[in-house]
Design a protein around this motif. Structure first.
Motif, PDB file in Angstrom:
ATOM      1  N   TYR A  29       0.852  -1.195   0.000  1.00  0.00           N
ATOM      2  CA  TYR A  29       0.000   0.000   0.000  1.00  0.00           C
ATOM      3  C   TYR A  29       0.885   1.242   0.000  1.00  0.00           C
ATOM      4  CZ  TYR A  29      -3.966  -3.025   1.151  1.00  0.00           C
ATOM      5  OH  TYR A  29      -4.934  -3.998   1.107  1.00  0.00           O
ATOM      6  N   MET A  30       0.397   2.299  -0.636  1.00  0.00           N
ATOM      7  CA  MET A  30       1.121   3.570  -0.653  1.00  0.00           C
ATOM      8  C   MET A  30       0.107   4.704  -0.516  1.00  0.00           C
ATOM      9  SD  MET A  30       3.941   5.046  -3.388  1.00  0.00           S
ATOM     10  CE  MET A  30       2.885   4.881  -4.844  1.00  0.00           C
ATOM     11  N   LEU A  31       0.311   5.548   0.482  1.00  0.00           N
ATOM     12  CA  LEU A  31      -0.529   6.723   0.691  1.00  0.00           C
ATOM     13  C   LEU A  31       0.196   7.918   0.087  1.00  0.00           C
ATOM     14  CD1 LEU A  31      -3.168   7.760   2.075  1.00  0.00           C
ATOM     15  CD2 LEU A  31      -1.753   8.301   4.068  1.00  0.00           C
ATOM     16  N   VAL A  32      -0.473   8.613  -0.854  1.00  0.00           N
ATOM     17  CA  VAL A  32       0.203   9.677  -1.593  1.00  0.00           C
ATOM     18  C   VAL A  32      -0.609  10.961  -1.592  1.00  0.00           C
ATOM     19  CG1 VAL A  32       1.335   8.014  -3.109  1.00  0.00           C
ATOM     20  CG2 VAL A  32      -0.804   9.076  -3.843  1.00  0.00           C
ATOM     21  N   ALA A  33       0.108  12.069  -1.802  1.00  0.00           N
ATOM     22  CA  ALA A  33      -0.497  13.385  -2.028  1.00  0.00           C
ATOM     23  C   ALA A  33      -0.238  13.756  -3.477  1.00  0.00           C
ATOM     24  CB  ALA A  33       0.116  14.417  -1.084  1.00  0.00           C
ATOM     25  N   ASN A  34      -1.287  14.078  -4.204  1.00  0.00           N
ATOM     26  CA  ASN A  34      -1.153  14.444  -5.614  1.00  0.00           C
ATOM     27  C   ASN A  34      -1.310  15.945  -5.796  1.00  0.00           C
ATOM     28  OD1 ASN A  34      -0.847  11.766  -6.530  1.00  0.00           O
ATOM     29  ND2 ASN A  34      -3.056  11.466  -6.503  1.00  0.00           N
ATOM     30  N   PRO A  35      -0.533  16.558  -6.691  1.00  0.00           N
ATOM     31  CA  PRO A  35      -0.701  17.980  -6.974  1.00  0.00           C
ATOM     32  C   PRO A  35      -1.964  18.219  -7.792  1.00  0.00           C
ATOM     33  CG  PRO A  35       0.911  17.051  -8.457  1.00  0.00           C
ATOM     34  CD  PRO A  35       0.543  15.948  -7.493  1.00  0.00           C
ATOM     35  N   ASP A  36      -2.407  19.471  -7.871  1.00  0.00           N
ATOM     36  CA  ASP A  36      -3.545  19.779  -8.736  1.00  0.00           C
ATOM     37  C   ASP A  36      -3.129  19.630 -10.197  1.00  0.00           C
ATOM     38  OD1 ASP A  36      -2.251  22.175  -9.577  1.00  0.00           O
ATOM     39  OD2 ASP A  36      -3.191  23.314  -7.961  1.00  0.00           O
ATOM     40  N   ASP A  37      -4.095  19.742 -11.107  1.00  0.00           N
ATOM     41  CA  ASP A  37      -3.830  19.451 -12.515  1.00  0.00           C
ATOM     42  C   ASP A  37      -2.788  20.387 -13.133  1.00  0.00           C
ATOM     43  OD1 ASP A  37      -5.595  17.355 -12.456  1.00  0.00           O
ATOM     44  OD2 ASP A  37      -7.275  18.485 -13.305  1.00  0.00           O
ATOM     45  N   VAL A  38      -2.831  21.662 -12.747  1.00  0.00           N
ATOM     46  CA  VAL A  38      -1.893  22.635 -13.318  1.00  0.00           C
ATOM     47  C   VAL A  38      -0.465  22.304 -12.907  1.00  0.00           C
ATOM     48  CG1 VAL A  38      -1.187  25.056 -13.346  1.00  0.00           C
ATOM     49  CG2 VAL A  38      -3.610  24.474 -13.479  1.00  0.00           C
ATOM     50  N   VAL A  39      -0.253  22.081 -11.612  1.00  0.00           N
ATOM     51  CA  VAL A  39       1.090  21.761 -11.115  1.00  0.00           C
ATOM     52  C   VAL A  39       1.535  20.389 -11.621  1.00  0.00           C
ATOM     53  CG1 VAL A  39       2.485  21.364  -9.046  1.00  0.00           C
ATOM     54  CG2 VAL A  39       0.817  23.237  -9.101  1.00  0.00           C
ATOM     55  N   LYS A  40       0.604  19.451 -11.671  1.00  0.00           N
ATOM     56  CA  LYS A  40       0.922  18.120 -12.182  1.00  0.00           C
ATOM     57  C   LYS A  40       1.494  18.199 -13.596  1.00  0.00           C
ATOM     58  CE  LYS A  40      -1.219  13.657 -13.257  1.00  0.00           C
ATOM     59  NZ  LYS A  40      -2.477  12.866 -13.235  1.00  0.00           N
ATOM     60  N   GLN A  41       0.867  19.001 -14.440  1.00  0.00           N
ATOM     61  CA  GLN A  41       1.339  19.127 -15.813  1.00  0.00           C
ATOM     62  C   GLN A  41       2.741  19.740 -15.868  1.00  0.00           C
ATOM     63  OE1 GLN A  41       0.109  17.836 -18.565  1.00  0.00           O
ATOM     64  NE2 GLN A  41       1.872  18.669 -19.683  1.00  0.00           N
TER      65      GLN A  41
END
Length: 210
Positions: A29-41
């Motif tokens: 298992y891995m618990l992650v924080a994802n950036p918003d779409d703009v930062v992700k891109q």
């Protein structure tokens, strides 16, 4: 089972064929924080740029994310783990994440630095409450991330790392996003793709002036 996994972590692996997790009836298992779409891109563009320069395919194979914790557990534990993680998240308000310039883990990874790490430390401190439940079910200890970061490329050779860290020390990167949820992923084998288990919502940031 726990003794086997402890041995895997502490003994040299040369000439040893290690069992995969599914052979031990465990999931990763891995618990992650994802950036918003703009930062992700924007981070994806940085990862593509790294690949273009150093031809390191893993840079473009992995999605931008910040790992909070990794652990191995039995699938039957999942429902209880999810309840506990949501309670921990209920005590953590949404917060701003500032990505600021580059650094590295000698000599294998290049990453984007996280400027304010305190909220992540609060999360990891809360997640330590899962440790007894994990151990009581004969699973190995939690792998909490002590220095949260957003990886650009990892598993680098020493030669590539030395070239890249010198170049990235001269580069700048700055982005900001609000973190209001965490995502739990799982996979049955190190050879399988990650699949989403659930999303944990963080309460809205309180306005002190209201």
């Amino acid at each position: 089972m726990l003794n086997i996994l402890t041995k895997m972590k502490t003994e040299p692996t040369k000439n040893i064929v290690l069992p995969d997790w599914n052979e031990l009836d465990l999931w990763e298992y891995m618990l992650v924080a994802n950036p918003d779409d703009v930062v992700k891109q924007k981070v994806k563009e940085e990862k593509q740029s790294f690949y273009n320069e150093y031809k390191t395919e893993i840079a473009i194979k992995t999605e931008p994310h910040i790992t909070i914790v990794n652990f191995l557990a039995k699938e039957m534990m999942e429902e209880t783990l999810c309840r506990w993680i949501q309670r921990i998240c209920d005590n953590q308000q949404s917060f701003k994440v500032t990505l600021n310039n580059y650094s590295g883990f000698p000599s294998h990874a290049i990453y984007i630095r996280i400027q304010n790490q305190q909220p992540f430390k609060q999360l990891t401190n809360g997640l330590k409450a899962l440790e007894h439940f994990i151990k009581d079910n004969q699973c190995p200890p939690l792998q909490l991330v002590n220095k949260p970061h957003m990886t650009i490329a990892r598993q680098l050779s020493e030669e590539v790392y030395n070239k890249a860290i010198s170049a990235y020390a001269q580069k700048t990167f700055y982005e900001l996003f609000t973190l209001n949820k965490l995502v739990l992923l799982k996979r049955s084998s190190r050879y399988k793709k990650w699949e989403r288990v659930t999303v944990f919502i963080l309460p809205p940031e309180r306005n002190l002036f209201n």
